[in-house]
Design a protein around this motif. Sequence first.
Motif, mmCIF file in Angstrom:
data_model
loop_
_atom_site.group_PDB
_atom_site.id
_atom_site.type_symbol
_atom_site.label_atom_id
_atom_site.label_comp_id
_atom_site.label_asym_id
_atom_site.label_seq_id
_atom_site.Cartn_x
_atom_site.Cartn_y
_atom_site.Cartn_z
ATOM 1 N N VAL A 199 0.358 -7.579 34.201
ATOM 2 C CA VAL A 199 1.262 -6.425 34.055
ATOM 3 C C VAL A 199 0.471 -5.222 33.519
ATOM 4 O O VAL A 199 0.626 -4.094 34.002
ATOM 5 C CB VAL A 199 2.461 -6.770 33.136
ATOM 6 N N THR A 213 5.083 -12.120 39.769
ATOM 7 C CA THR A 213 4.166 -11.944 38.634
ATOM 8 C C THR A 213 3.235 -13.147 38.528
ATOM 9 O O THR A 213 2.035 -13.020 38.296
ATOM 10 C CB THR A 213 4.961 -11.794 37.308
ATOM 11 N N THR A 249 9.609 -12.391 33.548
ATOM 12 C CA THR A 249 8.693 -12.290 34.694
ATOM 13 C C THR A 249 9.270 -13.070 35.878
ATOM 14 O O THR A 249 10.209 -13.849 35.722
ATOM 15 C CB THR A 249 7.314 -12.874 34.339
ATOM 16 N N THR A 263 -0.833 -13.339 39.261
ATOM 17 C CA THR A 263 -1.683 -13.854 38.177
ATOM 18 C C THR A 263 -2.515 -15.039 38.664
ATOM 19 O O THR A 263 -3.713 -15.134 38.367
ATOM 20 C CB THR A 263 -0.800 -14.265 36.972
ATOM 21 N N MET A 275 0.160 -13.718 32.222
ATOM 22 C CA MET A 275 0.888 -12.722 33.018
ATOM 23 C C MET A 275 0.886 -11.318 32.410
ATOM 24 O O MET A 275 0.890 -10.335 33.145
ATOM 25 C CB MET A 275 2.322 -13.194 33.279
ATOM 26 N N ILE A 313 8.245 -6.970 39.417
ATOM 27 C CA ILE A 313 7.252 -7.565 38.501
ATOM 28 C C ILE A 313 7.906 -8.065 37.213
ATOM 29 O O ILE A 313 7.586 -9.136 36.718
ATOM 30 C CB ILE A 313 6.135 -6.530 38.172
ATOM 31 N N LYS A 314 8.836 -7.258 36.672
ATOM 32 C CA LYS A 314 9.541 -7.655 35.443
ATOM 33 C C LYS A 314 11.000 -7.253 35.547
ATOM 34 O O LYS A 314 11.302 -6.114 35.942
ATOM 35 C CB LYS A 314 8.913 -6.989 34.217
#
Length: 562
Positions: free
Chosen positions: A269, A310, A306, A314, A265, A299-300
């Motif tokens: 990012v 995310t 995560t 991925t 991941m 996303i975070k």
Amino acid sequence: MSELKKEFAQIIANQLNDVLSLEKIEKLIEKPRHSVQGDIAFPCFTLAKTLKKAPQLIASDLSSQISTPLFERVEAQGPYINGFYKREAVSKEIVTAILKQHNAYGSAAIGNGEHITIDLSSPNIAKPFSMGHLRSTVIGNALANLTEKCGYKPVRINHIGDWGTQFGKLIVAYKRWGSEETVKQNPIKELLSLYVKFHKEAESQPALEDEARFWFKKLEDKNEEATALWKWFRDESLQEFSKIYSLLDIEFDTYHGEAFYNDKMENTVALLKEKGLLTQSDGAKVVKLDDSGLPPCLIKKSDGATLYATRDLTAALYRQEIYHFVKSLYVVGHEQSLHFQQIFLVLQKMGYHWAEEMVHIPFGFILKDGKKMSTRKGKVVLLEEVIQEAITLAKKNIELKNPGLPNKEEVAKQIGVGSIIFHDLKNERLNNIEFSLEDMLKFEGETGLYVQYAHARACSILRKAGNVSGMNTGLDDDYSWELVKTLMAFPDVIQKSLRLYEPSQIAKYLINVAQEFNAFYSHIRVLEEDETLASRVSLVNAVTVVLKEGLRLLGIKAPEEM
């Protein structure tokens, strides 16, 4: 598209001299509502503007110029050009083609061997596999079979839910109240009761939540004890799930779940940052989607954790790298529609054109007494119990109606499982379904049992016929002809079903085949010794081929005796 339909389209195209493309003509061709109106029709409305004539006049002019050995006659009926096939010749051609191609009948090469990834089933581990998980599993499996039939290479992915804070809670619950022996005896049931107990105890002891977070952090940091427990819970769950998949006769190409993407991941990012798509929002990192009228894709979190997005981004990048898919299908409930809109859009913003071929395939709920099933409220119906109950009921039916049947156990399983799958797939996928075991196992009406019984009856006629000598010369009576026309539609139904991602098209078609077959053998003496005996037996044989292959596409077996 059936060859005969293509031929009719070509005949029309030849008369029109490039006024309309062959592709457009093919799309406009339809089946008349009533058989007295013909077997195939072309509406002339589209041509009126170009040719500056009334559709009725166009139909009249064109039909008078058509002369072909394929049709008994071609005539104008209002704004339509209607064709009446030469029944004997066409029925001979169709039945011969089905018997020659056998289970390859209806196949198409449109996929050119390219990969389509299909995300299906994907239950959360350490939780029971309920009726709610059935839909994604059987719709996804049917779509995988359809893609394969149309020349693609499906990759069946079981993206299991095997990560998240619930594992911290489960580890705490197990360490406090669990026992290895009890978990091994009944893994899912015991892990679920530990999970429920944790939530109950946490109401009066809030510190348990902190303890759970502490253990999940240890799991993320690859702590030996936490990892060993997580792996054990996962393995025990997958073993239990595999029993259900085995009953349903469904296999997967990969079980890469959420945890598989943990070490991948950061790269996602970094890619988002590199492409200038990441922005800060209240300490969290997001991709803004305002220009598409969507909320930002998170996303975070502010604590660096995560999220689903995310992982799914991925997973998509990984799957494209490994499989180079031409399409990627996600068979997931409609409540996740916004999530997938965001994922696909973020990937497109990253500059990946293949993201335009990613499709969310939503579906409705399975209801119990008109309400959505819920694990938390205890309103869940366990799939394994339903399957076993359906098999038991099928066994009772066999004992009652055909106690001397060989392979009773196997046939009961095929009927029980087939009834459950068909009950789901005969409904358009966006509709909600009311769960009813009683309805699933009816001999009459739109049930899997009705279709399986039609197949078994056709097989019984073939056994009685033995080796019939003579040529298939074709048939021209009304009942045979309606049945032949229905069988002729199979290739078109397969492609339409895949185009709409709608297995119910196949299920409804099979009901239609079974009904036409029942009408045929109720009115025609199939085994009567005369000059068309071989043709009738060939037609019955063709019915078994189409019913068996149609059921296989839905993930259902076709017993030869019932």
